[in-house]
Design a protein around this motif. Structure first.
Motif, PDB file in Angstrom:
ATOM      1  N   ALA A  59      -0.682  -4.536   6.501  1.00  0.00           N
ATOM      2  CA  ALA A  59       0.883  -4.345   5.929  1.00  0.00           C
ATOM      3  C   ALA A  59       0.754  -3.301   5.087  1.00  0.00           C
ATOM      4  N   THR A  60      -0.170  -3.206   4.168  1.00  0.00           N
ATOM      5  CA  THR A  60      -0.052  -2.088   3.018  1.00  0.00           C
ATOM      6  C   THR A  60      -0.319  -0.696   3.704  1.00  0.00           C
ATOM      7  N   LEU A  61      -1.348  -0.670   4.819  1.00  0.00           N
ATOM      8  CA  LEU A  61      -1.577   0.591   5.577  1.00  0.00           C
ATOM      9  C   LEU A  61      -0.569   0.942   6.358  1.00  0.00           C
ATOM     10  N   ASN A  62       0.038  -0.033   6.966  1.00  0.00           N
ATOM     11  CA  ASN A  62       1.077   0.449   7.817  1.00  0.00           C
ATOM     12  C   ASN A  62       2.385   1.106   7.275  1.00  0.00           C
ATOM     13  N   THR A  63       2.649   0.917   6.008  1.00  0.00           N
ATOM     14  CA  THR A  63       3.692   1.578   5.291  1.00  0.00           C
ATOM     15  C   THR A  63       3.406   3.124   5.399  1.00  0.00           C
ATOM     16  N   GLY A  64       2.458   3.503   5.801  1.00  0.00           N
ATOM     17  CA  GLY A  64       2.147   5.079   5.662  1.00  0.00           C
ATOM     18  C   GLY A  64       1.915   5.850   4.528  1.00  0.00           C
ATOM     19  N   THR A  65       1.937   4.871   3.340  1.00  0.00           N
ATOM     20  CA  THR A  65       1.628   5.642   2.204  1.00  0.00           C
ATOM     21  C   THR A  65       0.338   5.792   1.771  1.00  0.00           C
ATOM     22  N   PRO A  66      -0.040   6.964   1.414  1.00  0.00           N
ATOM     23  CA  PRO A  66      -1.488   6.949   0.824  1.00  0.00           C
ATOM     24  C   PRO A  66      -1.956   6.144  -0.054  1.00  0.00           C
ATOM     25  N   VAL A  67      -3.228   5.634   0.054  1.00  0.00           N
ATOM     26  CA  VAL A  67      -3.468   4.563  -1.140  1.00  0.00           C
ATOM     27  C   VAL A  67      -5.119   4.741  -0.856  1.00  0.00           C
ATOM     28  N   GLN A  68      -5.572   4.666  -2.230  1.00  0.00           N
ATOM     29  CA  GLN A  68      -7.038   4.779  -2.455  1.00  0.00           C
ATOM     30  C   GLN A  68      -8.103   3.381  -1.866  1.00  0.00           C
ATOM     31  N   VAL A  69      -8.879   3.824  -1.153  1.00  0.00           N
ATOM     32  CA  VAL A  69      -9.657   2.651  -0.810  1.00  0.00           C
ATOM     33  C   VAL A  69     -10.257   1.881  -1.941  1.00  0.00           C
ATOM     34  N   LYS A  70     -10.721   2.231  -2.846  1.00  0.00           N
ATOM     35  CA  LYS A  70     -10.891   1.271  -3.878  1.00  0.00           C
ATOM     36  C   LYS A  70      -9.838   0.407  -4.414  1.00  0.00           C
TER      37      LYS A  70
END
Length: 222
Positions: A168-179
C-alpha cells in the motif's frame, strides 16, 4: 446441425445438454460437402438445415453415448482430492492475478535482469497506474504480483498485515527510502516471524519486474 474440422465442447453449468455425433463418412451425399476432396469442408457453409424427415434419418444414425477413458477418470479422481484441489486453486489464482497485472494492451515490460541490487540508502517508487497486487492464498501464503509476474510469500498470521502495508505504501507512488520500508516492516516484529532476507528478496523481485524503480533522490537529482 453443425459441421467443422475442429472439435469444441461447451459444458453447461446447470441443466442438461445432449450432443449427437456422426462419423464424417455418414455425410458423403450431403450437397454441402466438396465433391473433389471430401476431407475438406467448405468455409462458407458451416450449418446444415434439415427437413423433419431428413432430421429423423440423421438422428437415427447418431451416436449419443461416450465412455470416459480410464486415464481421464483417474485424473479426475486425483483432482478431487483436497490437496490437489487446493493446489489447482492456487495455480489458477496465481495465473489470473499475473494476467490482471500485465497492463492489457501495454504488455509486460521486460525484466531488469542487470539491475544493481537495492541498498538501504536507495529511494524507490512504484507507478500508480500499474499498482502492485496482493492476493491471499491457502495455507498462510500471500501472492504478490506486478507486471505479469508474481512471488509467493509464506506469512504467519501475525505478519500478514506487514506485506499488505508495504504494498500500500509503494502504490501511493511517493518516493520512499528502502531503509524506512524495512524498519517499518520489522517494527516490533519477532526475529523468527519473517526473515529480513525474504524482505530483501521481495524488494529485489519488485525492482527486477520494474514494479518499483529508483527515484530521483537515489540518483541525486533535485
Amino acid at each position: 446441425m453443425h459441421k467443422d474440422d475442429l472439435h469444441i465442447f461447451n459444458f453447461i453449468i446447470q441443466g442438461r445438454k445432449t450432443m449427437s455425433f456422426w462419423p464424417f463418412e455418414t455425410l458423403p451425399d450431403r450437397p454441402e460437402l466438396p465433391r473433389d476432396d471430401p476431407k475438406q469442408l467448405r468455409d462458407d457453409l458451416a450449418l446444415i438445415h434439415l427437413k423433419d424427415e431428413d432430421e429423423r434419418q440423421m438422428l437415427a444414425k447418431a451416436t449419443f453415448s461416450w465412455k470416459m477413458p480410464n486415464a481421464l477418470k483417474q485424473a479426475q479422481s486425483q483432482r478431487g482430492q483436497r490437496a490437489n484441489v487446493l493446489a489447482a486453486n492456487r495455480a489458477s489464482t496465481e495465473a489470473w492475478v499475473r494476467f490482471l497485472t500485465t497492463g492489457a494492451m501495454d504488455g509486460t515490460p521486460p525484466e531488469g535482469k542487470d539491475t544493481a541490487p537495492l541498498s538501504n540508502e536507495d529511494w524507490v517508487r512504484a507507478h500508480p497506474s500499474r499498482p502492485i497486487v496482493t492476493s491471499a492464498l491457502t495455507g498462510n501464503q500471500l501472492l504478490v504480483a506486478a507486471n505479469g509476474r508474481s512471488s509467493t510469500l509464506e506469512v504467519a498470521a501475525p505478519v500478514k498485515r506487514r506485506p499488505l502495508k508495504l504494498v500500500a505504501t509503494l502504490n501511493t507512488g511517493t518516493p520512499v527510502q528502502v531503509k524506512e520500508l524495512e524498519d517499518a516492516f520489522f517494527d516490533k516484529l519477532g526475529r523468527t516471524s519473517f526473515k529480513r532476507s525474504a524482505f530483501r528478496t521481495l524488494m529485489g523481485d519488485l525492482l527486477r519486474w520494474r514494479a518499483v524503480q529508483r527515484s530521483a533522490e537515489t540518483l541525486g537529482e533535485p
